[in-house]
Design a protein around this motif. Structure first.
Motif, PDB file in Angstrom:
ATOM      1  N   CYS A  55      18.402  29.609  49.946  1.00  0.00           N
ATOM      2  CA  CYS A  55      19.551  29.145  49.169  1.00  0.00           C
ATOM      3  C   CYS A  55      19.574  29.905  47.847  1.00  0.00           C
ATOM      4  O   CYS A  55      18.591  30.535  47.457  1.00  0.00           O
ATOM      5  CB  CYS A  55      19.517  27.641  48.955  1.00  0.00           C
ATOM      6  N   ASP A  56      20.689  29.861  47.168  1.00  0.00           N
ATOM      7  CA  ASP A  56      20.934  30.576  45.922  1.00  0.00           C
ATOM      8  C   ASP A  56      20.884  29.563  44.787  1.00  0.00           C
ATOM      9  O   ASP A  56      21.742  28.681  44.710  1.00  0.00           O
ATOM     10  CB  ASP A  56      22.305  31.242  46.024  1.00  0.00           C
ATOM     11  N   CYS A  57      19.893  29.666  43.909  1.00  0.00           N
ATOM     12  CA  CYS A  57      19.739  28.640  42.874  1.00  0.00           C
ATOM     13  C   CYS A  57      20.820  28.701  41.808  1.00  0.00           C
ATOM     14  O   CYS A  57      20.895  27.819  40.959  1.00  0.00           O
ATOM     15  CB  CYS A  57      18.344  28.687  42.257  1.00  0.00           C
ATOM     16  N   LYS A  86      24.748  25.566  43.553  1.00  0.00           N
ATOM     17  CA  LYS A  86      24.221  24.312  44.087  1.00  0.00           C
ATOM     18  C   LYS A  86      24.780  23.978  45.464  1.00  0.00           C
ATOM     19  O   LYS A  86      24.157  23.256  46.225  1.00  0.00           O
ATOM     20  CB  LYS A  86      24.473  23.161  43.122  1.00  0.00           C
ATOM     21  N   LEU A 126      22.369  24.717  48.167  1.00  0.00           N
ATOM     22  CA  LEU A 126      21.296  23.734  48.327  1.00  0.00           C
ATOM     23  C   LEU A 126      21.784  22.583  49.196  1.00  0.00           C
ATOM     24  O   LEU A 126      21.069  22.117  50.079  1.00  0.00           O
ATOM     25  CB  LEU A 126      20.814  23.222  46.964  1.00  0.00           C
ATOM     26  N   VAL A 153      14.152  29.622  47.583  1.00  0.00           N
ATOM     27  CA  VAL A 153      15.191  29.398  46.572  1.00  0.00           C
ATOM     28  C   VAL A 153      15.324  30.700  45.793  1.00  0.00           C
ATOM     29  O   VAL A 153      14.500  31.016  44.938  1.00  0.00           O
ATOM     30  CB  VAL A 153      14.827  28.212  45.662  1.00  0.00           C
ATOM     31  N   CYS A 200      15.560  33.159  41.269  1.00  0.00           N
ATOM     32  CA  CYS A 200      14.830  32.449  40.222  1.00  0.00           C
ATOM     33  C   CYS A 200      14.637  33.316  38.982  1.00  0.00           C
ATOM     34  O   CYS A 200      14.293  32.807  37.922  1.00  0.00           O
ATOM     35  CB  CYS A 200      13.483  31.955  40.735  1.00  0.00           C
ATOM     36  N   MET A 231      19.299  24.855  38.807  1.00  0.00           N
ATOM     37  CA  MET A 231      18.724  24.072  39.893  1.00  0.00           C
ATOM     38  C   MET A 231      17.307  23.661  39.517  1.00  0.00           C
ATOM     39  O   MET A 231      16.447  24.503  39.292  1.00  0.00           O
ATOM     40  CB  MET A 231      18.722  24.883  41.187  1.00  0.00           C
ATOM     41  N   ASP A 245      13.549  21.673  39.974  1.00  0.00           N
ATOM     42  CA  ASP A 245      12.579  21.427  41.040  1.00  0.00           C
ATOM     43  C   ASP A 245      12.862  20.085  41.708  1.00  0.00           C
ATOM     44  O   ASP A 245      12.693  19.936  42.916  1.00  0.00           O
ATOM     45  CB  ASP A 245      11.153  21.438  40.494  1.00  0.00           C
ATOM     46  N   ILE A 274      15.600  20.429  44.296  1.00  0.00           N
ATOM     47  CA  ILE A 274      15.083  21.096  45.489  1.00  0.00           C
ATOM     48  C   ILE A 274      14.210  20.146  46.303  1.00  0.00           C
ATOM     49  O   ILE A 274      14.369  20.017  47.516  1.00  0.00           O
ATOM     50  CB  ILE A 274      14.294  22.366  45.102  1.00  0.00           C
ATOM     51  N   TRP A 333       8.488  24.827  50.014  1.00  0.00           N
ATOM     52  CA  TRP A 333       9.552  25.621  49.400  1.00  0.00           C
ATOM     53  C   TRP A 333       8.947  26.437  48.271  1.00  0.00           C
ATOM     54  O   TRP A 333       7.891  26.119  47.749  1.00  0.00           O
ATOM     55  CB  TRP A 333      10.707  24.758  48.903  1.00  0.00           C
ATOM     56  N   ARG A 378      10.335  29.268  44.903  1.00  0.00           N
ATOM     57  CA  ARG A 378      11.357  30.062  44.216  1.00  0.00           C
ATOM     58  C   ARG A 378      11.018  31.535  44.375  1.00  0.00           C
ATOM     59  O   ARG A 378       9.853  31.921  44.287  1.00  0.00           O
ATOM     60  CB  ARG A 378      11.409  29.702  42.737  1.00  0.00           C
TER      61      ARG A 378
END
Length: 87
Positions: free
Chosen positions: A13-15, A18, A21, A49, A52, A59, A61, A64, A76, A78
């Motif tokens: 996913c792209d932090c 959102k 996510l 993620v 980062c 986003m 922690d 997530i 998970w 980053r």
């Protein structure tokens, strides 16, 4: 997605977005529907993620971890592909 004969999967996913996510729950469900381990258990999934390395990415922690708990993802991390951070 390609998962033929998979024994594990990474979902990214792209932090900075959102909505990606929120999509993790759907993507995890799709993997669970399509493939299982030979013993019938769900495929282990690592959530990556991305981005980062961008400051103030929005986003936390806790965000997530909440999604991971919701859909059963146990691991998970980053990552920052642009700077090879954590890779």
């Amino acid at each position: 997605m390609y998962y033929r004969n998979a024994l594990a999967a990474c979902v990214v996913c792209d932090c900075t977005r959102k909505d990606t996510l929120a999509s993790i729950v759907k993507w995890k469900s799709q993997v669970d529907e399509k493939v299982q381990l030979p013993n019938g258990q769900p495929l282990p999934i690592l959530l990556l993620v991305n981005k980062c390395d961008i400051e103030d990415n929005g986003m936390t922690d806790e965000d997530i971890q909440s999604v991971c708990q919701q859909c059963g993802i146990k691991q998970w991390m980053r990552v920052g592909v642009a700077m090879c951070s954590s890779l």
